[in-house]
Design a protein around this motif. Sequence first.
Motif, PDB file in Angstrom:
ATOM      1  N   ALA A 437      19.432   5.039  54.992  1.00 24.76           N
ATOM      2  CA  ALA A 437      20.146   6.127  55.662  1.00 24.76           C
ATOM      3  C   ALA A 437      20.072   5.966  57.174  1.00 24.76           C
ATOM      4  O   ALA A 437      21.083   6.119  57.883  1.00 24.76           O
ATOM      5  N   GLU A 438      18.895   5.658  57.691  1.00 25.04           N
ATOM      6  CA  GLU A 438      18.728   5.495  59.137  1.00 25.04           C
ATOM      7  C   GLU A 438      19.539   4.304  59.643  1.00 25.04           C
ATOM      8  O   GLU A 438      20.124   4.361  60.735  1.00 25.04           O
ATOM      9  N   ALA A 439      19.591   3.238  58.855  1.00 31.45           N
ATOM     10  CA  ALA A 439      20.355   2.062  59.266  1.00 31.45           C
ATOM     11  C   ALA A 439      21.857   2.377  59.311  1.00 31.45           C
ATOM     12  O   ALA A 439      22.567   1.947  60.232  1.00 31.45           O
ATOM     13  N   LEU A 440      22.345   3.129  58.339  1.00 30.97           N
ATOM     14  CA  LEU A 440      23.753   3.507  58.333  1.00 30.97           C
ATOM     15  C   LEU A 440      24.100   4.374  59.539  1.00 30.97           C
ATOM     16  O   LEU A 440      25.140   4.196  60.176  1.00 30.97           O
ATOM     17  N   LEU A 441      23.223   5.311  59.868  1.00 26.57           N
ATOM     18  CA  LEU A 441      23.456   6.181  61.016  1.00 26.57           C
ATOM     19  C   LEU A 441      23.431   5.387  62.318  1.00 26.57           C
ATOM     20  O   LEU A 441      24.236   5.610  63.222  1.00 26.57           O
ATOM     21  N   ALA A 442      22.497   4.450  62.408  1.00 26.32           N
ATOM     22  CA  ALA A 442      22.421   3.615  63.608  1.00 26.32           C
ATOM     23  C   ALA A 442      23.671   2.753  63.742  1.00 26.32           C
ATOM     24  O   ALA A 442      24.216   2.580  64.846  1.00 26.32           O
ATOM     25  N   ASP A 443      24.153   2.241  62.612  1.00 21.75           N
ATOM     26  CA  ASP A 443      25.359   1.422  62.642  1.00 21.75           C
ATOM     27  C   ASP A 443      26.571   2.247  63.083  1.00 21.75           C
ATOM     28  O   ASP A 443      27.504   1.714  63.690  1.00 21.75           O
ATOM     29  N   ALA A 444      26.540   3.554  62.789  1.00 27.02           N
ATOM     30  CA  ALA A 444      27.624   4.444  63.207  1.00 27.02           C
ATOM     31  C   ALA A 444      27.463   4.927  64.644  1.00 27.02           C
ATOM     32  O   ALA A 444      28.289   5.696  65.134  1.00 27.02           O
ATOM     33  N   GLY A 445      26.386   4.485  65.321  1.00 25.04           N
ATOM     34  CA  GLY A 445      26.204   4.810  66.729  1.00 25.04           C
ATOM     35  C   GLY A 445      25.321   6.000  67.016  1.00 25.04           C
ATOM     36  O   GLY A 445      25.177   6.408  68.176  1.00 25.04           O
ATOM     37  N   TRP A 446      24.686   6.565  65.992  1.00 25.38           N
ATOM     38  CA  TRP A 446      23.816   7.722  66.194  1.00 25.38           C
ATOM     39  C   TRP A 446      22.390   7.239  66.420  1.00 25.38           C
ATOM     40  O   TRP A 446      21.840   6.510  65.606  1.00 25.38           O
ATOM     41  N   ARG A 447      21.803   7.662  67.533  1.00 29.05           N
ATOM     42  CA  ARG A 447      20.474   7.187  67.947  1.00 29.05           C
ATOM     43  C   ARG A 447      19.542   8.362  68.205  1.00 29.05           C
ATOM     44  O   ARG A 447      19.951   9.417  68.683  1.00 29.05           O
ATOM     45  N   ARG A 448      18.275   8.153  67.898  1.00 23.28           N
ATOM     46  CA  ARG A 448      17.250   9.126  68.266  1.00 23.28           C
ATOM     47  C   ARG A 448      16.961   9.021  69.753  1.00 23.28           C
ATOM     48  O   ARG A 448      17.031   7.937  70.326  1.00 23.28           O
ATOM     49  N   GLY A 449      16.657  10.137  70.355  1.00 26.61           N
ATOM     50  CA  GLY A 449      16.294  10.127  71.772  1.00 26.61           C
ATOM     51  C   GLY A 449      17.462   9.918  72.699  1.00 26.61           C
ATOM     52  O   GLY A 449      17.281   9.601  73.875  1.00 26.61           O
ATOM     53  N   GLY A 450      18.675  10.092  72.195  1.00 22.18           N
ATOM     54  CA  GLY A 450      19.835   9.923  73.049  1.00 22.18           C
ATOM     55  C   GLY A 450      19.997  11.086  74.020  1.00 22.18           C
ATOM     56  O   GLY A 450      19.411  12.156  73.854  1.00 22.18           O
ATOM     57  N   LYS A 451      20.800  10.872  75.038  1.00 24.21           N
ATOM     58  CA  LYS A 451      21.040  11.914  76.034  1.00 24.21           C
ATOM     59  C   LYS A 451      22.070  12.911  75.504  1.00 24.21           C
ATOM     60  O   LYS A 451      23.094  12.531  74.966  1.00 24.21           O
ATOM     61  N   LEU A 452      21.755  14.200  75.681  1.00 23.90           N
ATOM     62  CA  LEU A 452      22.670  15.266  75.289  1.00 23.90           C
ATOM     63  C   LEU A 452      23.249  15.887  76.542  1.00 23.90           C
ATOM     64  O   LEU A 452      22.513  16.355  77.408  1.00 23.90           O
ATOM     65  N   THR A 453      24.562  15.883  76.657  1.00 19.99           N
ATOM     66  CA  THR A 453      25.238  16.485  77.800  1.00 19.99           C
ATOM     67  C   THR A 453      26.139  17.590  77.289  1.00 19.99           C
ATOM     68  O   THR A 453      27.081  17.342  76.543  1.00 19.99           O
ATOM     69  N   GLU A 454      25.834  18.821  77.679  1.00 19.12           N
ATOM     70  CA  GLU A 454      26.603  19.955  77.196  1.00 19.12           C
ATOM     71  C   GLU A 454      26.433  21.121  78.153  1.00 19.12           C
ATOM     72  O   GLU A 454      25.488  21.145  78.944  1.00 19.12           O
ATOM     73  N   PRO A 455      27.325  22.090  78.133  1.00 17.69           N
ATOM     74  CA  PRO A 455      27.172  23.253  79.004  1.00 17.69           C
ATOM     75  C   PRO A 455      25.906  24.020  78.670  1.00 17.69           C
ATOM     76  O   PRO A 455      25.475  24.049  77.517  1.00 17.69           O
ATOM     77  N   VAL A 456      25.305  24.641  79.701  1.00 19.64           N
ATOM     78  CA  VAL A 456      24.133  25.469  79.482  1.00 19.64           C
ATOM     79  C   VAL A 456      24.491  26.571  78.498  1.00 19.64           C
ATOM     80  O   VAL A 456      25.506  27.248  78.635  1.00 19.64           O
ATOM     81  N   GLY A 457      23.653  26.756  77.474  1.00 22.51           N
ATOM     82  CA  GLY A 457      23.896  27.792  76.482  1.00 22.51           C
ATOM     83  C   GLY A 457      24.777  27.349  75.347  1.00 22.51           C
ATOM     84  O   GLY A 457      24.981  28.092  74.397  1.00 22.51           O
ATOM     85  N   ALA A 458      25.328  26.132  75.420  1.00 24.86           N
ATOM     86  CA  ALA A 458      26.191  25.668  74.343  1.00 24.86           C
ATOM     87  C   ALA A 458      25.347  25.190  73.184  1.00 24.86           C
ATOM     88  O   ALA A 458      24.195  24.843  73.326  1.00 24.86           O
ATOM     89  N   LYS A 459      25.964  25.167  72.014  1.00 24.84           N
ATOM     90  CA  LYS A 459      25.254  24.672  70.841  1.00 24.84           C
ATOM     91  C   LYS A 459      25.940  23.411  70.334  1.00 24.84           C
ATOM     92  O   LYS A 459      27.112  23.192  70.586  1.00 24.84           O
ATOM     93  N   ALA A 460      25.177  22.613  69.632  1.00 25.03           N
ATOM     94  CA  ALA A 460      25.758  21.437  68.998  1.00 25.03           C
ATOM     95  C   ALA A 460      26.163  21.824  67.603  1.00 25.03           C
ATOM     96  O   ALA A 460      25.343  22.008  66.731  1.00 25.03           O
ATOM     97  N   GLY A 461      27.446  21.994  67.370  1.00 25.25           N
ATOM     98  CA  GLY A 461      27.913  22.475  66.076  1.00 25.25           C
ATOM     99  C   GLY A 461      28.907  21.530  65.457  1.00 25.25           C
ATOM    100  O   GLY A 461      29.129  20.427  65.940  1.00 25.25           O
ATOM    101  N   SER A 462      29.523  22.009  64.393  1.00 32.71           N
ATOM    102  CA  SER A 462      30.498  21.200  63.678  1.00 32.71           C
ATOM    103  C   SER A 462      31.731  20.972  64.534  1.00 32.71           C
ATOM    104  O   SER A 462      32.248  21.871  65.150  1.00 32.71           O
ATOM    105  N   GLU A 463      32.198  19.767  64.555  1.00 30.40           N
ATOM    106  CA  GLU A 463      33.386  19.452  65.340  1.00 30.40           C
ATOM    107  C   GLU A 463      34.645  20.012  64.700  1.00 30.40           C
ATOM    108  O   GLU A 463      35.672  20.157  65.349  1.00 30.40           O
TER     109      GLU A 463
END
Length: 812
Positions: A437-463
């Motif tokens: 599972a972790e390998a598939l996610l990494a292959d799709a470009g999802w990484r642990r410890g990545g930088k999150l850039t979002e407006p203050v107070g925003a949530k990370a939700g479903s696209e």
Amino acid sequence: MSQRRRRSLALLTSGVLALPLLAGCGAGDDEGGPVAAGQDIAATTRDKVADGGVLRWAVDSLPDTLNTFQADADATTNRIAGAVLPQLFTLDDKGRPVANPDYLEKAEVVEREPKQVVLYKLNQQAVWSDGREIGAADFVAQWRALNGKDSAYWTARNAGYDRIEKIERGKTDLEVKVTFAKPYTDWRSLFSPLYPKQVTGTPDAFNEGARGTLKVTAGPFNLGAIDKKTGTAALTRSARWWGRPAKLDTLVLTAVPRAQRPAALAAGKVDLAEIDRAGADRIALAGRDAASTPGSGGAPAHGPGASVTPAEATLSWAIAYGADEGKAATERENRAQNAEAAKNYADEQSALRAFTVRKSLEPAYTQLALNGSAGPLADERVRRAVARALDRKELAEIVLKPLGLPAKPVGSHVALAGQRAYADNSEALGGKDIHAAEALLADAGWRRGGKLTEPVGAKAGSENAEDGQDDSKTPSGPGTGNDGLYIVGETDERNGDSLDRGLPAVRSAIKTDAETFAQGAQGAQGAQGDEGAGNGPLAQGGRLSPVLAAAPFADEQRAALLAQAEALGADAPDPADPAEAADSAGDAKSGPARDAAAPEPGKAGSSPSPAPAPVKQTRNSGNMLAKDGKALSLRFVLPAGPGSEALRTVGERIAQMLQKVGVHTELTKVADEGFFKDHVASGQYDLALYSWPATAYPATDARPIFAKPEPAADGSLLVEQNYTRVGTDHIDQLFDQALGELDEEASRELMRKADARIWAAAGSIPLYQRPELVAAKANLANAGAFGLGTPRFQDIGWKKAQAAKEKQEKKK
């Protein structure tokens, strides 16, 4: 309106989760794979069943229509049709369609080339209740009503009927010859039920005439009175029935909500009822109480008042007869109400001793649906990763093991264990494997410890959550899972509560609250019982984090909070490090909560000010996955109503499993009435749990569930019943080939290949077969948990006294 669109609408409006009893799964044979669970119906030979009597059978509601081919037909419509109309083919206890000898002497394919021809030889005694013979005219009228060529007929489905070229009388009036324009492997699914030509002969009769009554029938029972006031539909023994006569005089279908069924059973309003786990537990406890205290009339050691300790009882008595007359009166009223509730419960438990719980597995399976139309799950690698993170056996055991039912995960989308088309094709996707599972996610470009850039107070939700709802609302308290850890991102749409937090913020909040409590613990002493005393941590200048602010704390909880923070892998901010302290403060301020000391709008000292423009901030995603500045966050929609407790427990466990691979899930509980229509069918979800019925005709019935969505003329996406929006041309081709293959084993093999492709696409992950729990009077025969089989209504009845006595003697 197109027939495909009409079918999708039909299943949506009738509630696809209301599963008909006539679908099949079950007991298995040499071709069907592992045995699941057989019927539990107190099977009894007819000579040991008494003639006469009334059976009251609980249903969810009275039907809006008696025409099973209309959009608003439901499970009760199907149950009535099964008792009063011809069923040319029924399902045996292994889920196989077999010719019903009450209506057919024989039905078989007599020609394959140049066209498929099926010859039906009818039972010469088969007649409608008006005395007319069942014949070719009824077949022709039903075909013309359902083949989709005449839009005046408001039909919900036409599968199979649209492949028929013509229907003719055979050599005699008892023969019906059906010629197909295209080969159709599921021809046995047609003409069950068969309606009289009086119902199907004209659009008006079809659309309106059969909604509230059936003037002409042909089954072991006739349709009697339907009484909306009492919520009952009576079926009476048919005097014109040519087969073995019904044992019961009357079968009364009674509408009773699921939550009210234990009380209805105890009150004698119903004798047979599908129940939930809570109802089954009550009946089991009633039997246990009777066995442990035979002849005892005392109150049970459970239910209302059973948890009151002697000290609490003494205190209640002291208040009730104390000097404070106001408190005493209130307490005496409460004691009277509690005593009445305890007596009613004890009376119900005593009455429930007459019932037993019949158990099997429903002809339906629960799946995890992954919406592949947009967002992270549009990537097949992410869907496959979600599936590989799940322990499906553990999830099945959560629901089925406590009931003593087989807890093997379902291995097919198109059949259940015991059916001939069943094969465990889950290896096409693979089982639980965290590293994969972790390998598939990494292959799709999802990484642990990545930088999150979002407006203050925003949530990370479903696209793809486009329902216009604001899920980032001030939380009212913490959400916890079964293991005591905080569930990240839990939302309840009924009251707007949200626990949507990034995992690092939750860790920090837990750690901060523990330290805050330690600082104000002394001030908290003496706060109990004095709401305005100004004591406690908040009064000492400490402020709990938004996640936990509404929760009451005791001194010993500090250790528990620290333990939870450690379990989540928290990196506690170092007070000596100004940078870490600032980061921690930033996390706490990023939520929508307000400082307790801040003046409220409209009050003295407050002044309106324009809302600040959103400010971008960058932070580390920590242990969670991120890509392109966004966290991998999925909206997980679950029903909130009673009876869905097991589903919610499974959902929470899935969330915990996904958290281990860095996938954040926002658990969103929604009202039952809007769960399917407003979220699943409309695509407003990322993950959801719901069930599909099994079928003896997967080439026909399963195709719209997995068909590749197509663009409609108006630009919308036509998904039929494929609410995951995941499909491929190859899967469609395999279904089409199976549908036209008259070699039955070759057709089943094509279905198995299609199933393997469905697994590989990872749009839906079958989890477990649903439990079937039915409360039945102990002396009721041939009824209960039917599992995969079709009920034989004429054999249901009450055991003769001698038969019941012999059974009791065998137990001794």
